[in-house]
Design an enzyme around this catalytic site. Structure first.
Site, PDB file in Angstrom:
ATOM      1  N   PRO A 198       1.073  -0.944  -0.002  1.00  0.00           N
ATOM      2  CG  PRO A 198      -0.126  -0.793   1.856  1.00  0.00           C
ATOM      3  CD  PRO A 198       0.550  -1.969   1.186  1.00  0.00           C
ATOM      4  CG  ASN A 199       0.001   3.799   1.146  1.00  0.00           C
ATOM      5  OD1 ASN A 199      -1.226   4.502   0.724  1.00  0.00           O
ATOM      6  ND2 ASN A 199       0.349   3.588   2.205  1.00  0.00           N
ATOM      7  CB  ALA A 217       1.766  -0.107   6.480  1.00  0.00           C
ATOM      8  CG  HIS A 228      11.212  -1.805   4.199  1.00  0.00           C
ATOM      9  ND1 HIS A 228       9.503  -1.852   4.199  1.00  0.00           N
ATOM     10  CD2 HIS A 228      11.666  -3.399   4.656  1.00  0.00           C
ATOM     11  CE1 HIS A 228       9.144  -3.573   5.205  1.00  0.00           C
ATOM     12  NE2 HIS A 228      10.214  -3.821   4.918  1.00  0.00           N
TER      13      HIS A 228
HETATM   14  C1  DQA Z   1       8.466   0.798   3.300  1.00  0.00           C
HETATM   15  C2  DQA Z   1       8.397   0.956   5.297  1.00  0.00           C
HETATM   16  C3  DQA Z   1       7.238   1.333   5.766  1.00  0.00           C
HETATM   17  O1  DQA Z   1       7.451   1.921   7.160  1.00  0.00           O
HETATM   18  C4  DQA Z   1       6.311   1.821   5.436  1.00  0.00           C
HETATM   19  O2  DQA Z   1       4.942   2.286   5.549  1.00  0.00           O
HETATM   20  C5  DQA Z   1       6.301   2.220   3.568  1.00  0.00           C
HETATM   21  C6  DQA Z   1       6.678   2.276   3.205  1.00  0.00           C
HETATM   22  C7  DQA Z   1       9.730   1.345   3.061  1.00  0.00           C
HETATM   23  O3  DQA Z   1      10.008   1.236   2.262  1.00  0.00           O
HETATM   24  O4  DQA Z   1      10.169   2.212   3.525  1.00  0.00           O
HETATM   25  O5  DQA Z   1       5.018   2.368   2.712  1.00  0.00           O
HETATM   26  O6  DQA Z   1       8.002  -0.744   3.515  1.00  0.00           O
END
Ligand code: DQA
Length: 148
Positions: free
Chosen positions: A10-11, A77, A100
């Site tokens: 997500p996002n 997340a 990440h």
């Molecule tokens: C993430 C780190 C996560 O905590 C966050 O919710 C993300 C991006 C990263 O790529 O650093 O959406 O996965």
């Protein structure tokens, strides 16, 4: 030659716009192009998917059985709490690398725990978009060590 499922949680569709001081200025398309280029050089195949929905990510993991040799995932997340995603990855018994963009271990305490990492072969965190290419390289090497 290996087949790899790349999953963005997500996002991550907002990359480029989303908190660029934390996640960088590259878009998801930029990252996917870098992964495809790297995969072509390894004569591999990628299936790439982004979803903001937990169930869609789980379905994609189930559907990869029979095709994929491994999974590269940035669970967003969901990293921090999705036992359903963890169980899906463990359930298909495919080697998985978690990536990440940010270094989750240097951020808020709720981001420092991953429920996914313990069932992965490893985690790459903190190298911006290069976490993905480093993770893909590690997965390719792991698969080639095991004869794939
Ligand atoms: C993430 C780190 C996560 O905590 C966050 O919710 C993300 C991006 C990263 O790529 O650093 O959406 O996965």
């Amino acid at each position: 030659m290996s087949n790899i499922l790349v999953l963005h949680g997500p996002n991550l569709n907002l990359l480029g716009l989303r908190e660029p001081d934390i996640y960088g200025s590259k878009t998801l398309d930029d990252i996917n192009l870098a992964l495809l280029d790297q995969s072509n050089r390894h004569q591999g195949q990628l299936r790439i998917m982004q979803s903001n929905h937990e169930g869609e990510l789980i379905d994609a993991i189930h559907e990869a059985v029979g095709w994929a040799d491994g999974i590269l995932i940035n669970p967003g997340a969901y990293t921090h709490y999705s036992l359903a995603l963890r169980d899906a990855i463990a359930g298909v018994s495919l080697p998985c690398v978690e990536v990440h963009l940010s270094n989750i271990h240097s951020r808020e305490s709720f981001r420092q725990k991953s429920v996914i990492a313990p069932i992965c072969i490893g985690q790459v965190s903190g190298f911006g978009w290069r976490s993905y290419t480093l993770g893909l390289l590690a997965l390719h090497d792991h698969l080639s060590d095991s004869g794939k």
